[in-house]
Scaffold this motif. Structure first.
Motif, mmCIF file in Angstrom:
data_model
loop_
_atom_site.group_PDB
_atom_site.id
_atom_site.type_symbol
_atom_site.label_atom_id
_atom_site.label_comp_id
_atom_site.label_asym_id
_atom_site.label_seq_id
_atom_site.Cartn_x
_atom_site.Cartn_y
_atom_site.Cartn_z
ATOM 1 N N ALA A 125 1.460 71.358 8.004
ATOM 2 C CA ALA A 125 2.517 72.054 8.753
ATOM 3 C C ALA A 125 1.924 72.783 9.955
ATOM 4 C CB ALA A 125 3.249 73.038 7.839
ATOM 5 N N PRO A 146 8.082 73.353 4.609
ATOM 6 C CA PRO A 146 8.081 74.367 3.548
ATOM 7 C C PRO A 146 8.898 73.963 2.306
ATOM 8 C CG PRO A 146 8.290 75.443 5.655
ATOM 9 C CD PRO A 146 8.351 73.958 5.923
ATOM 10 N N LEU A 202 10.963 84.220 12.612
ATOM 11 C CA LEU A 202 11.264 82.929 11.962
ATOM 12 C C LEU A 202 11.052 82.976 10.453
ATOM 13 C CD1 LEU A 202 9.333 80.373 14.205
ATOM 14 C CD2 LEU A 202 11.717 81.044 14.374
ATOM 15 N N ALA A 254 0.608 80.987 6.997
ATOM 16 C CA ALA A 254 0.589 79.697 7.715
ATOM 17 C C ALA A 254 1.517 79.737 8.928
ATOM 18 C CB ALA A 254 1.003 78.569 6.766
ATOM 19 N N ILE A 255 2.671 80.359 8.769
ATOM 20 C CA ILE A 255 3.592 80.480 9.911
ATOM 21 C C ILE A 255 2.926 81.349 10.991
ATOM 22 C CG2 ILE A 255 5.842 81.343 10.685
ATOM 23 C CD1 ILE A 255 6.736 80.834 7.665
ATOM 24 N N ALA A 307 8.309 70.106 11.181
ATOM 25 C CA ALA A 307 7.442 71.257 10.859
ATOM 26 C C ALA A 307 8.211 72.254 9.995
ATOM 27 C CB ALA A 307 6.958 71.934 12.134
ATOM 28 N N GLU A 341 0.385 77.692 24.761
ATOM 29 C CA GLU A 341 1.451 77.770 25.768
ATOM 30 C C GLU A 341 1.312 78.986 26.684
ATOM 31 O OE1 GLU A 341 5.202 77.471 23.641
ATOM 32 O OE2 GLU A 341 5.137 75.297 23.853
ATOM 33 N N LYS A 367 5.082 85.239 15.047
ATOM 34 C CA LYS A 367 6.498 84.843 15.088
ATOM 35 C C LYS A 367 7.255 85.315 13.837
ATOM 36 C CE LYS A 367 6.117 81.243 18.480
ATOM 37 N NZ LYS A 367 6.687 80.084 19.105
ATOM 38 N N TYR A 394 2.881 71.615 13.760
ATOM 39 C CA TYR A 394 3.537 72.519 14.718
ATOM 40 C C TYR A 394 2.633 72.792 15.927
ATOM 41 C CZ TYR A 394 5.694 76.666 16.722
ATOM 42 O OH TYR A 394 6.249 77.565 17.582
ATOM 43 N N SER A 453 0.385 79.253 12.790
ATOM 44 C CA SER A 453 1.049 78.299 13.697
ATOM 45 C C SER A 453 1.527 79.017 14.955
ATOM 46 C CB SER A 453 2.274 77.669 13.036
ATOM 47 O OG SER A 453 1.990 77.232 11.762
ATOM 48 N N TYR A 489 3.718 69.050 17.703
ATOM 49 C CA TYR A 489 4.911 69.560 18.392
ATOM 50 C C TYR A 489 4.547 70.243 19.717
ATOM 51 C CZ TYR A 489 8.825 72.560 19.606
ATOM 52 O OH TYR A 489 9.815 73.192 20.305
ATOM 53 N N ARG A 532 11.911 84.331 29.085
ATOM 54 C CA ARG A 532 11.986 84.669 27.669
ATOM 55 C C ARG A 532 10.614 84.961 27.071
ATOM 56 N NH1 ARG A 532 11.773 81.903 22.981
ATOM 57 N NH2 ARG A 532 11.400 79.958 24.075
ATOM 58 N N ARG A 543 4.813 87.816 26.507
ATOM 59 C CA ARG A 543 4.003 87.556 25.307
ATOM 60 C C ARG A 543 2.551 88.007 25.551
ATOM 61 N NH1 ARG A 543 6.470 81.898 22.758
ATOM 62 N NH2 ARG A 543 8.350 82.929 22.018
ATOM 63 N N LYS A 588 6.611 68.637 22.683
ATOM 64 C CA LYS A 588 7.411 69.600 23.459
ATOM 65 C C LYS A 588 7.362 69.346 24.971
ATOM 66 C CE LYS A 588 8.380 74.556 23.733
ATOM 67 N NZ LYS A 588 7.950 75.896 23.321
ATOM 68 N N ASN A 631 0.377 78.464 18.801
ATOM 69 C CA ASN A 631 1.412 78.140 19.788
ATOM 70 C C ASN A 631 1.295 79.086 20.991
ATOM 71 O OD1 ASN A 631 4.457 79.007 20.619
ATOM 72 N ND2 ASN A 631 4.322 76.795 20.317
HETATM 73 C C1 LIG Z 1 4.629 76.539 6.570
HETATM 74 C C2 LIG Z 1 4.500 76.409 8.039
HETATM 75 C C3 LIG Z 1 3.158 76.531 8.640
HETATM 76 C C4 LIG Z 1 5.550 76.141 8.784
HETATM 77 C C5 LIG Z 1 5.446 76.075 10.242
HETATM 78 C C6 LIG Z 1 6.742 75.662 10.735
HETATM 79 C C7 LIG Z 1 7.192 76.436 11.898
HETATM 80 C C8 LIG Z 1 6.402 77.544 12.494
HETATM 81 C C9 LIG Z 1 8.370 76.093 12.372
HETATM 82 C C10 LIG Z 1 8.944 76.749 13.524
HETATM 83 C C11 LIG Z 1 9.883 75.865 14.162
HETATM 84 C C12 LIG Z 1 9.748 75.884 15.638
HETATM 85 C C13 LIG Z 1 9.375 74.595 16.206
HETATM 86 C C14 LIG Z 1 10.021 76.981 16.371
HETATM 87 C C15 LIG Z 1 10.064 77.078 17.875
HETATM 88 O O1 LIG Z 1 8.909 76.837 18.511
HETATM 89 P P1 LIG Z 1 8.813 76.826 20.121
HETATM 90 O O2 LIG Z 1 7.357 76.667 20.449
HETATM 91 O O3 LIG Z 1 9.685 75.808 20.721
HETATM 92 O O4 LIG Z 1 9.334 78.254 20.509
HETATM 93 P P2 LIG Z 1 8.863 79.182 21.693
HETATM 94 O O5 LIG Z 1 9.342 78.559 22.950
HETATM 95 O O6 LIG Z 1 9.562 80.477 21.369
HETATM 96 O O7 LIG Z 1 7.367 79.283 21.621
#
Ligand SMILES: CC(C)=CCC/C(C)=C/CC/C(C)=C/COP(=O)(O)OP(=O)(O)O
Ligand code: HEM
Length: 479
Positions: free
Chosen positions: A310, A340, A209, A244-245, A336, A256, A206, A314, A248, A318, A265, A269, A323, A252
């Motif tokens: 974090a 940072p 971001l 780390a991002i 999440a 998903e 990602k 996430y 995550s 999350y 969208r 992937r 979600k 994710n």
């Molecule tokens: C330091 C560190 C590890 C930070 C992690 C924080 C981080 C990755 C934040 C992102 C925020 C976020 C919830 C984005 C969308 O995800 P989504 O799953 O809703 O988007 P999508 O539908 O595009 O997958």
């Protein structure tokens, strides 16, 4: 009603919303200047009211100018509050809008008296924090009036299909019959295949971001260290953060992958199209986690623990729990993105401090105002994925109203941040200009209910946070 009457009425309502938005930004300007060091120093340079006399010390000319600016702005904003209140009474808005504005005007008069008392008798003459509390209450009342009036003027009872949605942009990966994505066919040349796969791994991290999340961590570091921030801390923290991002994002994608196939969208992937095997993605995610922990541990264990928290928050809390299950998913998920700020601060101080919590609070409150624009634009997609996003569950009108609420809350968060740090004029100017643009884009979204308007508001949200974080960096590191 004749079409020309309807158009005239809409024009009047648009102007009224513009007036309310300008009033809110005006009150915000007074509040933020009052909360930064600029006015704190300036107040001491001027002890008369309603005019400001020349200070004894010639060095305080700048402070004198700021004090004068604050008083003149207070007069102009007072006129705006009065004009909004009179317009609300004349136009026949809803009872709660009139009530909020009459209350704001009444409190504004009290606020002027409190300001005069502070100027003439010194800050000790009033209850500590009274001037700020009154200002916050006035600002909140005006933002609420704006959100409620926009809801009444532009909202709809029947919530279906108000956005002009584009036809499904599925980019050749969705199987037309089943509505799910088909496995991707790979190019025959080895080089092309390797490039495609490498890019797919990169995209799982990602990367889009990262710039904003890195700015959040950098602002946390800058607030903690000031001009003495060293290069090794910056490199290790941002390096650990990027990894780390990436970890995550990868987890994710793994978790998903099925639902991603159903959404246009996300249908292309790499796990949804089976370009990357799940097992390899999991190994990649674990590798990134370990690499990020290694980078953080070169600084301190607290930064590493927060980084791991974090990633887990996430990926697990999350993505898996919030979600798919609650309409508050992205509100709570904002934690999440806020972490940072704590990581950056902890990297410098090895503890969690109040300024870092205030910065994290700004990110947390900003996140819904950022994401709800996308939730509006992609609501069909989210519905297809089975996610209980705000527009899907509560409708577009409520979602748009919540964007205005959260912008108001974010702006209040920036005031709290200024109050407990040494941030000054650059920060104050930036939050007012970009906050005004952000609020204006959200007002436009109410009147122009299109995907284009939702994306404009989304970009205004990113520009706001980006600019504010750069201002924090410059203010803390240079000024
Ligand atoms: C330091 C560190 C590890 C930070 C992690 C924080 C981080 C990755 C934040 C992102 C925020 C976020 C919830 C984005 C969308 O995800 P989504 O799953 O809703 O988007 P999508 O539908 O595009 O997958
Ligand atoms: C629950 C929280 C969040 C959700 C659900 C969310 C959702 C999204 C989505 C779906 C996109 C992709 C837009 C697209 O496909 O066109 C996106 C883009 C983006 N998000 Fe968020 N986001 C969240 C929080 C954050 C946070 C905390 C930050 C940083 C502080 C952030 C920064 C960005 C950036 C920089 C982009 C890319 C913008 C661009 O490419 O122009 N987001 N967000």
């Amino acid at each position: 009603m004749a079409p020309s009457d309807t158009a005239r009425r809409l024009g009047t309502r648009t102007r009224f919303s513009g007036l309310l938005a300008a009033t809110a930004v005006g009150v915000y300007l007074l509040l933020i200047v009052g909360a930064t060091t600029s006015l704190t120093d300036a107040a001491a340079a001027c002890s008369t009211w309603p005019t400001c006399h020349t200070p004894i010390d010639p060095l305080s000319q700048t402070e004198l100018a700021i004090a004068w600016g604050h008083r003149l702005a207070a007069v102009v904003v007072g006129l705006l509050v009065a004009a909004s209140t009179v317009a609300a009474l004349v136009l026949g808005t809803s009872t709660r809008v009139r009530f909020a504005l009459v209350g704001a005007l009444g409190l504004y008069v009290v606020q002027v008296a409190v300001g005069a008392l502070t100027a003439t008798n010194g800050p000790a003459a009033i209850v500590p924090g009274l001037h700020l509390t009154l200002g916050i209450t006035i600002f909140s009342a005006i933002v609420l009036a704006l959100a409620w009036d926009l809801e009444l003027t532009t909202g709809a009872e029947d919530e279906t299909d108000m956005l002009e949605r584009s036809p499904e942009p599925i980019e050749g990966t969705i199987d037309d019959e089943s509505g799910t994505s088909a496995p991707r066919t790979l190019p025959s040349s080895l080089l092309a295949r390797t490039r495609l796969t490498a890019f797919a791994y990169f995209k799982m991290m990602k990367p889009r971001l990262m710039w904003l999340l890195c700015l959040v961590a950098a602002a946390g570091m800058a607030l903690a260290a000031g001009p003495s921030l060293d290069a090794q801390t910056i490199v290790a923290t941002l390096g650990g953060g990027v990894l780390a991002i990436g970890a995550s994002g990868t987890f994710n994608h793994v978790l998903e992958r099925d639902v991603d196939q159903r959404m246009s969208r996300t249908a292309d992937r790499p796990l949804a199209t089976e370009l990357i095997p799940v097992r390899n993605a999991v190994i990649f995610g674990l590798f990134l986690t370990a690499a990020s922990m290694t980078a953080f541990l070169t600084i301190n264990a607290l930064a590493a623990a927060l980084g791991l928290a974090a990633i887990l928050f996430y990926s697990v809390v999350y993505t898996l729990l919030l979600k798919p299950n609650t309409v508050q998913n992205t509100v709570l998920g904002g934690a999440a993105g806020a972490l940072p700020a704590l990581i950056g601060w902890a990297a410098v101080t090895n503890e969690i401090g109040l300024p870092a919590l205030a910065l994290a609070g700004v990110i947390f409150l900003w996140t819904p105002a950022h994401f709800y624009n996308l939730a509006l634009a992609y609501q069909d997609d989210y519905a297809r994925g089975g996610f209980p996003m705000m527009p899907v569950v509560r409708g577009e009108t409520v979602t748009r109203k919540h964007i205005v609420y959260y912008i108001g809350a974010t702006l209040l968060g920036t005031i709290a941040l200024a109050w407990i740090t040494d941030l000054g004029t650059l920060y104050a100017g930036t939050v007012v200009v970009f906050g005004g643009i952000f609020l204006w884009a959200a007002v436009q979204l109410h009147f122009e209910q299109t995907e284009a308007a939702a994306f404009r508001s989304f970009h205004a949200s990113n520009a706001f946070l980006g600019a504010v974080l750069v201002a924090v960096l410059v203010d803390a590191l240079v000024l």
